[in-house]
Design an enzyme around this catalytic site. Structure first.
Site, mmCIF file in Angstrom:
data_model
loop_
_atom_site.group_PDB
_atom_site.id
_atom_site.type_symbol
_atom_site.label_atom_id
_atom_site.label_comp_id
_atom_site.label_asym_id
_atom_site.label_seq_id
_atom_site.Cartn_x
_atom_site.Cartn_y
_atom_site.Cartn_z
ATOM 1 C CB CYS A 124 28.693 42.221 44.760
ATOM 2 S SG CYS A 124 27.112 43.012 45.046
ATOM 3 C CG HIS A 166 27.970 40.132 48.533
ATOM 4 N ND1 HIS A 166 28.701 41.109 47.906
ATOM 5 C CD2 HIS A 166 28.784 39.029 48.567
ATOM 6 C CE1 HIS A 166 29.887 40.635 47.562
ATOM 7 N NE2 HIS A 166 29.962 39.350 47.965
ATOM 8 C CG ASP A 173 32.441 37.218 47.065
ATOM 9 O OD1 ASP A 173 32.242 37.801 45.970
ATOM 10 O OD2 ASP A 173 32.093 37.689 48.164
#
Lengths: 328, 703
Positions: free
Chosen positions: B440, B484, B500
């Site tokens: 991430c 994250h 995202d």
């Protein structure tokens, strides 16, 4: 099980408390500890725990921590219920005075007591004793009756009437102290302290060397002859020179002599103080009894005919102990 | 020691007291003490530096060897050296000297070193008290259900020690434990009442608390590789409960620090934010009057939720975007990020309301625009070329964003927690065009760089994504491995919108969890306790335990000033003082009765000694046979009086008398039960059976 300890410890010395206690207890042969006879206060350790509680509460407030409060209140609650636990360790016990053994002034009189557990619980760590005298710590099993002896110092002849006994326990945690008193209805005879007067033997008018009196066979003092060995004779009796010469075991025989009868007469000692005469007589009685010499005694208002033996000794010594003493 | 015999001789006890009044510590007392000391120190294994433990072990061993008479009490200089070494160790370590940690360590060390000079009962009692206090202190570090249960066990051990040092004769340790546990269990009612009704006051003074051990967790900066280490931690970050249905897994984005500044390698918050954060929480401000007024249009309220954060020693709290703080020591600060009013060194509970269709920052200030377009000059030439190329084809910003994300999806990117090392310069270039392996942080960082190059204000948002729904407890548990990073882009009229890139590369990370995302490459929680959650039975058990932990945590945490007044209002209503006193008196009476009954104090007192009663009964029975037994007769003298009885009767009575004699006067006393049996036999022998009596044969047995 019990064993001796140095001291029962000192209890609250407050005068009013002592007076109050004294008004509450009477002499009896037996006492059972119940709510009227058990006193209980937090001990120093208990007060310490109270301090710890306060500190822990402060910790809880400052860090806003509920679980710290939990610990603090658990300690406080335990301190509270522990009082009942400590009370329970004493509750229902019976203490009974059995008898007292006589002694000579200045020695220690021995008192026998019996402590009984009726309720089927174990009772550990109970201290019994006089505040200034002997003390023991006992551990009672369920339904156990235990005999304990406690010694008590003496100073003067006569009756020794002991002060109250204290029974203390701090079990289980030591955070509280429960105690009770027992004023035992028991008294010990204290014989006068034996003390010969300087010219004691001359005054009795008897010379041991002059008359040996009747022979008592199988004694241990004077040699009387040799006979052949019989089984049961002691090693000391064996006549070794004979054994070396003949190869046969032989025993020596001894005799004792009954001493000439002795008479202790109060009137011979008119110049002396009463106490000194009593002390002198006591010493003589001890000596006569040891030597198995018959003795008689004449003191004002009382006369003891010639006799020997333990009972006679007790009678004469008791008379000496109680001479001029009022019956309590 | 045997019981003194009653043969008329004075016992061979001597006339002086043989024993000193025993203030000395007994062997068993010492054993208890060592045991409970080790247990107390065990409570501090996690929060305290590890070197405290060997000190305790060493002193406990020393004490134990002394008990075995192998070692001597250490001399004065050894003790002084030990104290100096301990103080030195605290001074050298990086623990703030005035913090709670330092105080705790010193207390622990003193507790350990006390072993080297303990001889009296008094010392042992003091050590137990310090132990009690340390149990309370341990709750400042952990308040979980497990910690509570452990602490209760330690309390039990400490109380057993208090009993153990009082005992004048050793008894089985299990008996001591029984007494200690009954003490604690019976004091529960009073403890609970004290706990419930003691007024919850505000802190009297503030004490600095320092969590010594740095926890793994999200920090307020991000460089490539940071998140990989977090992913290895199964520690709990927070738990959240929802008033309605919780949001779907894919919508659970827990907003943390917003990272705006990029130096080519590391992402950090804006300087303005750092400054604000640094001065803000130190002064406790009422949550109703925030200094910072977020610039937002909230839209439609979706529901309420409440989050209990585990102590992180950080300021930032995690929330859904956007959320309004309804209750709790936190508020919405810069970048819509929720900040606690104090460093979270204890569990913190905050209630929120969250919204949808909100517009965050409808207007972007010039300063903010510059900050969110900032890039070091001349970096990442390949990325810049790529974006310039893309910009020519897609003039509309939204089309450009979509095209970039699609590129992520279609290129052979690979989601992994072990992407290998990237060069420190032009790392984005190397990631996007060479390695194409990352997680991430790599995707979010690269995406923001690309968007800024395209002139779209962008920033990295770190936090957690997902969380585990606990059916039994009705809460979402978010762990460190849920950490994250995602991206927010500012679009005119829409404000800050979350994107995202990871979801385009590895959708299973978002839809399920990290474990499924890295299932084939492995590396998830290897060697951590949670590794075992592969086994389903274990997982069920873990969820139940966690549900209980949470219930416990809420019970404990919610009972503050407000919780207390709610509780009192609910159960007692508005009571006046007379009723309150009546209740209190009623409670005390009931509790007293309960205690007295539980301790068996209601048992009637037998005023008579059982032996004496038996003896009396036997004398009466013999009296019926015309045998007068004088009060002074002892059991051993009884045999001479039994001439008139049958052989059977004589035998029974004789046996009883013998046993009684032994019981009363000898050291090898038979148990009381034996006496009782023999007594029954003797009485039975003397008492004619009913049928014999009925047949009129009594005279045959009597005389």
């Amino acid at each position: 099980m019990w064993r001796r300890i140095k001291s029962i410890g000192v209890l609250p010395p407050r005068r009013y408390f002592q007076q109050w206690i004294a008004s509450r207890i009477d002499r009896r042969t037996e006492t059972q500890f119940n709510q009227r006879r058990i006193y209980i206060v937090p001990s120093k350790a208990g007060l310490g725990l109270l301090l710890l509680f306060s500190i822990t509460i402060l910790l809880g407030i400052n860090f806003q921590n509920n679980l710290v409060f939990m610990v603090a209140f658990w300690l406080l609650a335990m301190l509270t219920i522990n009082i009942l636990f400590t009370y329970r360790n004493l509750s229902g016990l019976t203490l009974r005075a059995i008898h007292a053994e006589p002694c000579f002034a200045g020695e220690k009189a021995l008192f026998w007591f019996e402590i009984t557990e009726h309720q089927g619980r174990e009772r550990p760590s109970i201290h019994v004793g006089w505040e200034q005298q002997d003390a023991v710590v006992i551990n009672l099993k369920a339904h156990e009756t235990l005999r304990i002896s406690l010694s008590h110092g003496t100073q003067a002849r006569g009756w020794l009437i002991p002060e109250r006994l204290t029974v203390i326990t701090r079990f289980p945690t030591g955070l509280a102290r429960a105690w009770g008193y027992f004023l035992p209805d028991v008294k010990a005879i204290v014989y006068p302290k034996p003390q010969l007067l300087p010219d004691g033997s001359a005054q009795t008018g008897a010379d041991p060397n002059q008359s040996k009196g009747r022979e008592i066979p199988r004694g241990s003092h004077d040699f009387s002859g040799i006979r052949s060995y019989r089984s049961g004779d002691s090693m000391k009796q064996i006549h070794w020179p004979q054994f070396a010469k003949t190869g046969h075991l032989a025993s020596r025989e001894f005799v004792d002599y009954e001493q000439a009868a002795q008479w202790l007469d109060w009137t011979h000692w008119q110049g002396q103080s009463d106490e000194r005469v009593l002390a002198h007589f006591t010493a003589r009685v001890i000596g006569f009894h040891r030597d198995n010499t018959p003795w008689g005694m004449q003191i004002p208002d009382q006369r003891f005919e010639m006799d020997v033996g333990e009972a006679h000794r007790v009678q004469t010594l008791t008379a000496l102990a109680l001479y001029g003493v009022k019956v309590p | 020691m045997t019981r003194p015999s009653d043969d008329g001789l004075r016992p061979s006890l001597g006339w002086r007291p043989l024993m000193q009044e025993s203030q000395q510590l007994t062997r068993q007392g010492l054993l208890w003490l060592i045991l409970s000391q080790l247990a107390v120190v065990g409570l501090f294994v996690t929060p305290m530096p590890i070197w405290v433990m060997p000190v305790m072990l060493l002193t406990a061993t020393w004490r134990f060897r002394m008990l075995q008479k192998r070692w001597q009490l250490p001399s004065g200089w050894v003790k002084a050296l030990a104290v100096l070494l301990s103080l030195g160790a605290v001074a050298v370590s990086d623990i703030h000297p005035l913090s709670l940690d330092a105080a705790t360590i010193l207390l622990l060390l003193g507790f350990s070193l006390k072993n080297l000079e303990m001889a009296q009962r008094r010392d042992a009692i003091l050590a137990v008290y310090i132990g009690y206090f340390l149990v309370a202190v341990s709750f400042l570090f952990s308040q979980t259900l497990l910690a509570t249960l452990t602490a209760i066990l330690v309390l039990m051990l400490l109380t057993a020690t208090l009993i153990g040092v009082q005992l004048t004769r050793p008894q089985p340790m299990i008996r001591t434990l029984k007494i200690s546990s009954s003490l604690l269990v019976l004091s529960l009612p009073l403890m609970i009442v004290g706990y419930l009704f003691f007024p919850r006051l505000p802190p009297l003074w503030s004490v600095p608390m320092q969590q010594n051990q740095a926890r793994t967790g999200i920090s307020d900066s991000m460089s490539p590789g940071d998140f990989a280490s977090i992913a290895g931690s199964g520690a709990l970050a927070f738990r959240a409960t929802f008033s309605g249905n919780p949001p779907q897994q894919v919508d659970r984005y827990w907003r943390g620090p917003v990272l705006t500044h990029f130096d080519g390698n590391t992402w950090t918050p804006t300087t303005a934010y750092v400054e604000r954060r640094n001065f803000l929480p130190d002064r406790i401000q009422p949550s109703g009057s925030p200094v910072f007024q977020p610039n937002w249009q909230l839209g439609d309220a979706v529901g309420r939720y409440s989050v209990v954060y585990e102590p992180s020693n950080q300021w930032f709290a995690y929330s859904l975007t956007p959320s309004r703080v309804m209750n709790g020591e936190a508020r919405v600060g810069q970048d819509f990020q929720v900040v606690a009013t104090q460093k979270m060194d204890a569990p913190l509970r905050v209630e929120y309301e969250y919204y949808q269709n909100a517009v965050l920052d409808p207007v972007l200030s010039e300063r903010e625009r510059q900050a969110t377009l900032q890039l070091p000059t001349g970096i990442e030439p390949r990325t810049r070329a790529f974006i310039e190329d893309l910009r020519i084809r897609h003039t509309d910003p939204q089309a450009l964003i979509l095209a970039t994300l699609r590129w992520f999806q279609e290129s052979p990117f690979y989601y992994t927690l072990s992407p290998g090392t990237l060069p420190t310069t032009n790392s984005v270039d190397a990631f996007l065009f060479d390695s194409k392996r990352g997680f991430c942080a790599h995707y979010a960082g690269a995406f923001v760089v690309m968007m800024r190059m395209a002139g779209i204000p962008a920033r990295v948002v770190s936090g957690y994504q997902g969380g585990e729904w606990n059916e039994k407890g009705g809460f979402i548990a978010v762990h460190e491995f849920d950490a994250h990073a995602w991206v927010e882009l500012w679009l005119p009229s829409a404000g800050w919108v979350a994107f995202d890139p990871t979801a385009w590369v590895a959708p299973e990370r978002i839809e399920q969890n990290l474990r499924s995302a890295v299932a084939d490459s492995g590396g998830f929680l290897n060697g951590s306790p949670l590794y075992a959650l592969q086994f389903s039975w274990f997982n069920g058990l873990r969820l139940s335990v966690d549900a209980w932990q949470f219930r416990w945590q809420r019970w404990i945490m919610d009972y503050d000033q407000r919780g207390q007044s709610l509780f009192i209002a609910r159960w007692l209503g508005n009571i006046d003082s007379t009723t309150a006193v009546a209740y209190a008196l009623g409670f005390i009476t009931l509790l007293g009765l309960f205690w007295i009954a539980a301790l068996g104090l209601l048992q009637p007192h037998h005023s008579k000694d059982p032996i004496a009663a038996q003896w009396q009964m036997l004398r009466e029975q013999l009296g019926r046979y015309g045998i007068d037994v004088d009060q002074q007769v002892t059991p051993s003298q009884l045999s001479s009086l039994l001439a008139g009885l049958s052989a059977l009767q004589q035998q029974a009575i004789q046996q009883y008398a013998n046993q009684l004699n032994r019981y009363l006067y000898h050291s090898d006393a038979p148990p009381y039960a034996d006496i009782k049996r023999q007594y029954r036999n003797a009485i039975a022998a003397l008492e004619p059976r009913w049928w014999k009596r009925a047949l009129g044969f009594r005279h045959l047995f009597g005389r």
